[in-house]
Design a protein around this motif. Structure first.
Motif, PDB file in Angstrom:
ATOM      1  N   SER A 140      10.874  11.557  -1.642  1.00 32.49           N
ATOM      2  CA  SER A 140       9.900   9.835  -1.587  1.00 32.49           C
ATOM      3  C   SER A 140      10.177   9.465  -0.251  1.00 32.49           C
ATOM      4  O   SER A 140       9.454   9.133   0.028  1.00 32.49           O
ATOM      5  CB  SER A 140      10.975   9.135  -2.273  1.00 32.49           C
ATOM      6  OG  SER A 140      10.715   7.588  -2.586  1.00 32.49           O
ATOM      7  N   GLU A 141      11.301   9.718   0.833  1.00 34.23           N
ATOM      8  CA  GLU A 141      11.389   9.606   2.007  1.00 34.23           C
ATOM      9  C   GLU A 141      10.159   9.966   2.936  1.00 34.23           C
ATOM     10  O   GLU A 141       9.343   9.678   3.337  1.00 34.23           O
ATOM     11  CB  GLU A 141      12.707  10.113   2.944  1.00 34.23           C
ATOM     12  CG  GLU A 141      13.834   9.249   1.905  1.00 34.23           C
ATOM     13  CD  GLU A 141      14.819  10.008   2.405  1.00 34.23           C
ATOM     14  OE1 GLU A 141      15.908   9.598   2.629  1.00 34.23           O
ATOM     15  OE2 GLU A 141      14.901  10.549   3.083  1.00 34.23           O
ATOM     16  N   THR A 142       9.260  11.863   2.049  1.00 34.28           N
ATOM     17  CA  THR A 142       8.489  11.924   2.773  1.00 34.28           C
ATOM     18  C   THR A 142       7.346  11.273   2.849  1.00 34.28           C
ATOM     19  O   THR A 142       5.978  10.732   3.670  1.00 34.28           O
ATOM     20  CB  THR A 142       8.385  13.579   2.530  1.00 34.28           C
ATOM     21  OG1 THR A 142       9.155  13.755   3.221  1.00 34.28           O
ATOM     22  CG2 THR A 142       7.088  14.035   3.310  1.00 34.28           C
ATOM     23  N   LEU A 143       7.477  11.351   0.849  1.00 35.55           N
ATOM     24  CA  LEU A 143       5.766  10.299   1.198  1.00 35.55           C
ATOM     25  C   LEU A 143       5.769   8.844   1.718  1.00 35.55           C
ATOM     26  O   LEU A 143       4.555   8.223   2.515  1.00 35.55           O
ATOM     27  CB  LEU A 143       6.286  10.098  -0.571  1.00 35.55           C
ATOM     28  CG  LEU A 143       5.829  10.706  -1.208  1.00 35.55           C
ATOM     29  CD1 LEU A 143       6.783  11.008  -3.274  1.00 35.55           C
ATOM     30  CD2 LEU A 143       4.203  11.329  -1.784  1.00 35.55           C
ATOM     31  N   ALA A 144       7.183   8.055   1.904  1.00 36.17           N
ATOM     32  CA  ALA A 144       6.356   6.807   2.176  1.00 36.17           C
ATOM     33  C   ALA A 144       7.060   6.525   3.754  1.00 36.17           C
ATOM     34  O   ALA A 144       6.269   5.884   4.382  1.00 36.17           O
ATOM     35  CB  ALA A 144       8.409   6.234   2.566  1.00 36.17           C
ATOM     36  N   ALA A 145       6.628   8.450   3.969  1.00 34.22           N
ATOM     37  CA  ALA A 145       6.421   7.656   5.624  1.00 34.22           C
ATOM     38  C   ALA A 145       4.852   8.518   6.156  1.00 34.22           C
ATOM     39  O   ALA A 145       4.310   8.873   7.435  1.00 34.22           O
ATOM     40  CB  ALA A 145       7.845   9.376   6.687  1.00 34.22           C
ATOM     41  N   GLY A 146       4.419   8.741   4.754  1.00 39.89           N
ATOM     42  CA  GLY A 146       3.050   9.588   4.773  1.00 39.89           C
ATOM     43  C   GLY A 146       2.897  10.633   5.078  1.00 39.89           C
ATOM     44  O   GLY A 146       1.758  10.697   5.570  1.00 39.89           O
ATOM     45  N   ARG A 147       3.719  11.358   5.189  1.00 41.26           N
ATOM     46  CA  ARG A 147       3.953  12.727   6.271  1.00 41.26           C
ATOM     47  C   ARG A 147       3.505  14.121   4.809  1.00 41.26           C
ATOM     48  O   ARG A 147       3.391  15.646   5.162  1.00 41.26           O
ATOM     49  CB  ARG A 147       4.974  13.704   6.551  1.00 41.26           C
ATOM     50  CG  ARG A 147       5.372  12.323   7.354  1.00 41.26           C
ATOM     51  CD  ARG A 147       6.814  12.862   8.040  1.00 41.26           C
ATOM     52  NE  ARG A 147       8.395  12.992   7.525  1.00 41.26           N
ATOM     53  CZ  ARG A 147       8.810  12.319   7.275  1.00 41.26           C
ATOM     54  NH1 ARG A 147       9.563  11.075   7.832  1.00 41.26           N
ATOM     55  NH2 ARG A 147      10.409  12.674   6.905  1.00 41.26           N
ATOM     56  N   MET A 148       3.434  13.490   3.721  1.00 45.20           N
ATOM     57  CA  MET A 148       3.092  14.780   2.579  1.00 45.20           C
ATOM     58  C   MET A 148       1.659  15.088   2.966  1.00 45.20           C
ATOM     59  O   MET A 148       0.497  13.985   2.541  1.00 45.20           O
ATOM     60  CB  MET A 148       3.373  14.499   1.321  1.00 45.20           C
ATOM     61  CG  MET A 148       3.378  15.328   0.603  1.00 45.20           C
ATOM     62  SD  MET A 148       4.728  15.159  -1.229  1.00 45.20           S
ATOM     63  CE  MET A 148       6.057  15.821  -0.779  1.00 45.20           C
TER      64      MET A 148
END
Length: 219
Positions: free
Chosen positions: A193-201
């Motif tokens: 979720s943190e990766t998705l929120a940061a737009g890194r996935m």
């Protein structure tokens, strides 16, 4: 009076596990059966734990119809068994009947709203059926019953992530980790979720994560 099918005749007639299992119930109720094992068969046919074991064996053998029949028998014998209801829904999904599986779980949820595993399974199946708004209602309904139910907190988080509500999803995962600090699913989902929120996935990875989540909807 109709002639009864003895286990020997049945075994000779077919080697299909689902047929053998389905006929087993009929044998137990056949009044003319002259078999010393008749009373034991009747006992087994009315034992929900035995029905679950047979259903599990049928499902592992790939006999989906037999699994459905015996999970349903177990559920009928013990309507308050979340294990039987979830097993029946899982087998119905394997049959390709997702709507019937949803109906099974919805009825079970209404009958036993405090069963977090039934509620979580219903919610996950709704997500897999592309009904995230309905899933969120189910997860929140379950959390009113038990605010500390980890499967519901994680399920709610996954549903919120799919809706792009990452901050709320992360709060749900963190609540789950407060209850079970070592919960691997909550830790993994929080990191995702943190990766998705940061737009890194990457989009392809997002798609793979989504498919994996749907594939285990009733596990």
């Amino acid at each position: 009076m109709p002639r009864c099918i003895t286990p020997t005749r049945l075994a000779r007639a077919t080697s299909s596990l689902s047929a053998l299992l389905s006929m087993g119930l009929c044998l137990a109720g056949c009044a003319a059966l002259q078999d010393p094992e008749a009373s034991r068969q009747e006992t087994v046919a009315n034992d929900p734990a035995a029905m679950l074991r047979i259903a599990d064996a049928a499902q592992k053998a790939g006999e989906v119809d037999g699994a459905v029949a015996f999970y349903r028998r177990a559920a009928d014998l013990q309507p308050g068994s979340g294990t039987a209801q979830i097993g029946l829904a899982r087998a119905q999904v394997d049959q390709g009947d997702v709507e019937q599986a949803l109906a099974t779980l919805d009825a079970a949820h209404k009958r036993m709203p405090a069963d977090a595993h039934v509620t979580a399974t219903l919610g996950k199946l709704l997500v897999a059926a592309h009904r995230p708004a309905d899933a969120l209602v189910i997860f929140r309904d379950g959390l009113q019953q038990d605010p500390h139910a980890v499967p519901l907190l994680i399920g709610q988080g996954v549903t919120l992530d799919k809706a792009g509500q990452h901050a709320e999803a992360q709060q749900s995962y963190r609540l789950a980790l407060q209850v079970e600090p070592g919960n691997a699913a909550a830790q993994t989902d929080l990191a995702l979720s943190e990766t998705l929120a940061a737009g890194r996935m990457a989009p392809t990875v997002k798609s793979q994560v989504s498919r994996a989540s749907g594939a285990t909807a009733v596990d």
